[in-house]
Design a protein around this motif. Structure first.
Motif, PDB file in Angstrom:
ATOM      1  N   UNK A 218      -1.503   1.520  20.735  1.00  0.00           N
ATOM      2  CA  UNK A 218      -0.296   2.232  20.319  1.00  0.00           C
ATOM      3  C   UNK A 218       0.295   2.998  21.487  1.00  0.00           C
ATOM      4  N   UNK A 219       1.616   3.168  21.439  1.00  0.00           N
ATOM      5  CA  UNK A 219       2.277   4.002  22.427  1.00  0.00           C
ATOM      6  C   UNK A 219       2.008   5.468  22.102  1.00  0.00           C
ATOM      7  N   UNK A 220       2.354   6.353  23.021  1.00  0.00           N
ATOM      8  CA  UNK A 220       2.149   7.778  22.791  1.00  0.00           C
ATOM      9  C   UNK A 220       2.965   8.263  21.604  1.00  0.00           C
ATOM     10  N   UNK A 221       4.180   7.767  21.466  1.00  0.00           N
ATOM     11  CA  UNK A 221       5.038   8.182  20.342  1.00  0.00           C
ATOM     12  C   UNK A 221       4.467   7.692  19.020  1.00  0.00           C
ATOM     13  N   UNK A 222       3.969   6.447  18.994  1.00  0.00           N
ATOM     14  CA  UNK A 222       3.369   5.916  17.772  1.00  0.00           C
ATOM     15  C   UNK A 222       2.109   6.683  17.419  1.00  0.00           C
ATOM     16  N   UNK A 223       1.289   6.984  18.418  1.00  0.00           N
ATOM     17  CA  UNK A 223       0.043   7.705  18.170  1.00  0.00           C
ATOM     18  C   UNK A 223       0.305   9.097  17.602  1.00  0.00           C
ATOM     19  N   UNK A 224       1.388   9.729  18.019  1.00  0.00           N
ATOM     20  CA  UNK A 224       1.701  11.075  17.535  1.00  0.00           C
ATOM     21  C   UNK A 224       2.144  11.074  16.084  1.00  0.00           C
ATOM     22  N   UNK A 225       2.515   9.917  15.544  1.00  0.00           N
ATOM     23  CA  UNK A 225       3.024   9.845  14.178  1.00  0.00           C
ATOM     24  C   UNK A 225       2.123   9.048  13.238  1.00  0.00           C
ATOM     25  N   UNK A 226       1.015   8.517  13.751  1.00  0.00           N
ATOM     26  CA  UNK A 226       0.246   7.545  12.990  1.00  0.00           C
ATOM     27  C   UNK A 226      -0.359   8.130  11.716  1.00  0.00           C
ATOM     28  N   UNK A 227      -0.544   9.464  11.659  1.00  0.00           N
ATOM     29  CA  UNK A 227      -1.111  10.081  10.459  1.00  0.00           C
ATOM     30  C   UNK A 227      -0.031  10.575   9.490  1.00  0.00           C
ATOM     31  N   UNK A 228       1.231  10.315   9.804  1.00  0.00           N
ATOM     32  CA  UNK A 228       2.312  10.694   8.893  1.00  0.00           C
ATOM     33  C   UNK A 228       2.312   9.783   7.663  1.00  0.00           C
ATOM     34  N   UNK A 229       2.711  10.343   6.545  1.00  0.00           N
ATOM     35  CA  UNK A 229       2.763   9.566   5.306  1.00  0.00           C
ATOM     36  C   UNK A 229       3.884   8.538   5.364  1.00  0.00           C
ATOM     37  N   UNK A 230       3.543   7.314   5.004  1.00  0.00           N
ATOM     38  CA  UNK A 230       4.456   6.174   4.954  1.00  0.00           C
ATOM     39  C   UNK A 230       4.889   5.685   6.340  1.00  0.00           C
ATOM     40  N   UNK A 231       4.283   6.213   7.384  1.00  0.00           N
ATOM     41  CA  UNK A 231       4.651   5.731   8.723  1.00  0.00           C
ATOM     42  C   UNK A 231       3.937   4.428   9.019  1.00  0.00           C
ATOM     43  N   UNK A 232       4.682   3.463   9.573  1.00  0.00           N
ATOM     44  CA  UNK A 232       4.116   2.191  10.016  1.00  0.00           C
ATOM     45  C   UNK A 232       4.457   2.009  11.485  1.00  0.00           C
ATOM     46  N   UNK A 233       3.420   1.837  12.297  1.00  0.00           N
ATOM     47  CA  UNK A 233       3.656   1.647  13.725  1.00  0.00           C
ATOM     48  C   UNK A 233       4.420   0.364  13.983  1.00  0.00           C
ATOM     49  N   UNK A 234       4.112  -0.679  13.201  1.00  0.00           N
ATOM     50  CA  UNK A 234       4.800  -1.959  13.342  1.00  0.00           C
ATOM     51  C   UNK A 234       5.789  -2.089  12.193  1.00  0.00           C
ATOM     52  N   UNK A 235       7.037  -1.704  12.430  1.00  0.00           N
ATOM     53  CA  UNK A 235       8.042  -1.736  11.373  1.00  0.00           C
ATOM     54  C   UNK A 235       8.394  -3.164  10.960  1.00  0.00           C
ATOM     55  N   UNK A 238       5.507  -6.800   7.201  1.00  0.00           N
ATOM     56  CA  UNK A 238       5.890  -6.681   5.806  1.00  0.00           C
ATOM     57  C   UNK A 238       4.954  -5.761   5.044  1.00  0.00           C
ATOM     58  N   UNK A 239       5.422  -5.210   3.937  1.00  0.00           N
ATOM     59  CA  UNK A 239       4.611  -4.295   3.149  1.00  0.00           C
ATOM     60  C   UNK A 239       3.382  -4.986   2.574  1.00  0.00           C
ATOM     61  N   UNK A 240       3.492  -6.279   2.257  1.00  0.00           N
ATOM     62  CA  UNK A 240       2.360  -6.973   1.662  1.00  0.00           C
ATOM     63  C   UNK A 240       1.216  -7.107   2.647  1.00  0.00           C
ATOM     64  N   UNK A 241       1.516  -7.182   3.960  1.00  0.00           N
ATOM     65  CA  UNK A 241       0.464  -7.335   4.957  1.00  0.00           C
ATOM     66  C   UNK A 241       0.205  -6.054   5.719  1.00  0.00           C
ATOM     67  N   UNK A 242       1.145  -5.134   5.697  1.00  0.00           N
ATOM     68  CA  UNK A 242       1.004  -3.936   6.500  1.00  0.00           C
ATOM     69  C   UNK A 242       0.572  -2.701   5.753  1.00  0.00           C
ATOM     70  N   UNK A 243       0.356  -2.792   4.448  1.00  0.00           N
ATOM     71  CA  UNK A 243      -0.076  -1.631   3.692  1.00  0.00           C
ATOM     72  C   UNK A 243       1.076  -0.703   3.349  1.00  0.00           C
ATOM     73  N   UNK A 244       0.731   0.402   2.696  1.00  0.00           N
ATOM     74  CA  UNK A 244       1.746   1.341   2.216  1.00  0.00           C
ATOM     75  C   UNK A 244       2.097   2.403   3.231  1.00  0.00           C
ATOM     76  N   UNK A 245       1.303   2.543   4.285  1.00  0.00           N
ATOM     77  CA  UNK A 245       1.542   3.614   5.240  1.00  0.00           C
ATOM     78  C   UNK A 245       0.902   4.929   4.830  1.00  0.00           C
ATOM     79  N   UNK A 246      -0.024   4.889   3.853  1.00  0.00           N
ATOM     80  CA  UNK A 246      -0.691   6.105   3.395  1.00  0.00           C
ATOM     81  C   UNK A 246      -2.162   6.167   3.788  1.00  0.00           C
ATOM     82  N   UNK A 247      -2.730   5.063   4.242  1.00  0.00           N
ATOM     83  CA  UNK A 247      -4.168   5.012   4.499  1.00  0.00           C
ATOM     84  C   UNK A 247      -4.646   6.049   5.495  1.00  0.00           C
ATOM     85  N   UNK A 248      -3.981   6.159   6.634  1.00  0.00           N
ATOM     86  CA  UNK A 248      -4.414   7.113   7.655  1.00  0.00           C
ATOM     87  C   UNK A 248      -4.053   8.551   7.278  1.00  0.00           C
ATOM     88  N   UNK A 249      -2.979   8.723   6.517  1.00  0.00           N
ATOM     89  CA  UNK A 249      -2.646  10.064   6.026  1.00  0.00           C
ATOM     90  C   UNK A 249      -3.740  10.568   5.095  1.00  0.00           C
TER      91      UNK A 249
END
Length: 292
Positions: A218-235, A238-249
């Motif tokens: 991950x880039x520095x900007x992505x790493x700083x946001x990776x624990x945000x709710x609903x954030x996906x580093x790879x926009x 797709x949602x079916x393969x990329x999850x909801x963006x809540x796992x790390x939060x």
């Protein structure tokens, strides 16, 4: 809170649109052929029979937009006016079940975060982190048999912490799922468990679990946001393969509720290492140096 509600509504809209679209598509197509459906279902109502092609197309488009391309014969516009076969119906119901399951998982994740936001106390019982890590590694090996997934165990105190076992199991499981989802098929994953100290608190002995992948990093900007709710580093994922963006939060919230910390060490092209640090239980400190 406004942002969270907006994001949650957006995420829930996707599976709901898919379910509604497939239900409308089933109705527009008139149900099963050869009288397999009940008379009430097989006999279209006047409103259904008089539905315009535009309405049927809209229902079809709704399903496509909500859940991806409709598979097999369902995607053929020339069959729109024909009754569905049992095979078509099986495919529709499979997609409805998938989207319902995904929506249920999303709701459960949001409930976990809501409870943690209310600062409800977590259960405090001795939990063996080594057992949880070993179970997570074994589960991942079954899910991804082509990958090299190894567990390294350090020496010293027993890896006992005070906490809620199901929630701590969820923490490690989420980290493993994150590594499996966001790295190329076949890339190795390493899990390491050892004892140490919390950063800035050298007087607090801790159990430390690291989950390392060898993905794109991950880039520095992505790493700083990776624990945000609903954030996906790879926009683009797709949602079916990329999850909801809540796992790390959820990982961050659960670890914090147990008095621990979570951190990320990553760089583009160098993979990622997620590290959770949890205070050792008194029972673990009593075993240190016992040679067990």
């Amino acid at each position: 809170m406004r942002r969270f509600l907006a994001d949650a509504s957006h995420e829930l809209r996707t599976p709901l649109t898919a379910i509604r679209g497939y239900a409308e598509y089933y109705r527009q197509r008139g149900g099963l052929r050869n009288g397999s459906a009940s008379p009430a279902t097989a006999k279209a109502s006047p409103a259904t029979a008089e539905a315009s092609p535009a309405t049927a197309t809209a229902a079809h488009a709704s399903a496509v937009a909500g859940a991806g391309a409709i598979p097999g014969s369902l995607a053929d516009p020339s069959t729109r006016d024909e009754p569905l076969t049992r095979q078509d119906m099986d495919r529709i119901m499979e997609r409805v079940e998938q989207e319902s399951s995904r929506m249920g998982g999303l709701v459960e994740d949001m409930l976990v975060l809501a409870r943690l936001d209310q600062q409800r106390p977590v259960e405090r019982r001795p939990v063996d982190l080594l057992t949880l890590a070993a179970d997570a590694v074994q589960d991942a090996r079954i899910v991804a048999p082509s990958r090299s997934i190894d567990l390294t165990v350090g020496t010293g105190a027993a890896f006992l912490v005070l906490g809620d076992e199901p929630r701590l199991r969820q923490v490690i499981s989420n980290l493993m799922n994150n590594a499996l989802t966001h790295t190329p098929h076949g890339s190795p994953i390493s899990v390491r468990i050892f004892t140490g100290y919390q950063q800035g608190q050298p007087a607090v002995p801790c159990a430390i679990v690291e989950v390392t992948d060898h993905g794109p990093g991950l880039t520095q900007e992505q790493a700083s946001r990776v624990f945000e709710r609903f954030y996906r580093a790879d926009q683009a994922r797709g949602r079916r393969t990329g999850g909801s963006g809540l796992g790390l939060a959820i990982v961050q919230a659960l670890v914090a509720a147990h008095g621990g910390t979570v951190s990320l060490d990553t760089a583009p092209g160098h993979g990622a290492t997620f590290r959770i640090t949890l205070p050792l239980a008194p029972e673990a400190l009593a075993t240190e140096g016992a040679g067990d």
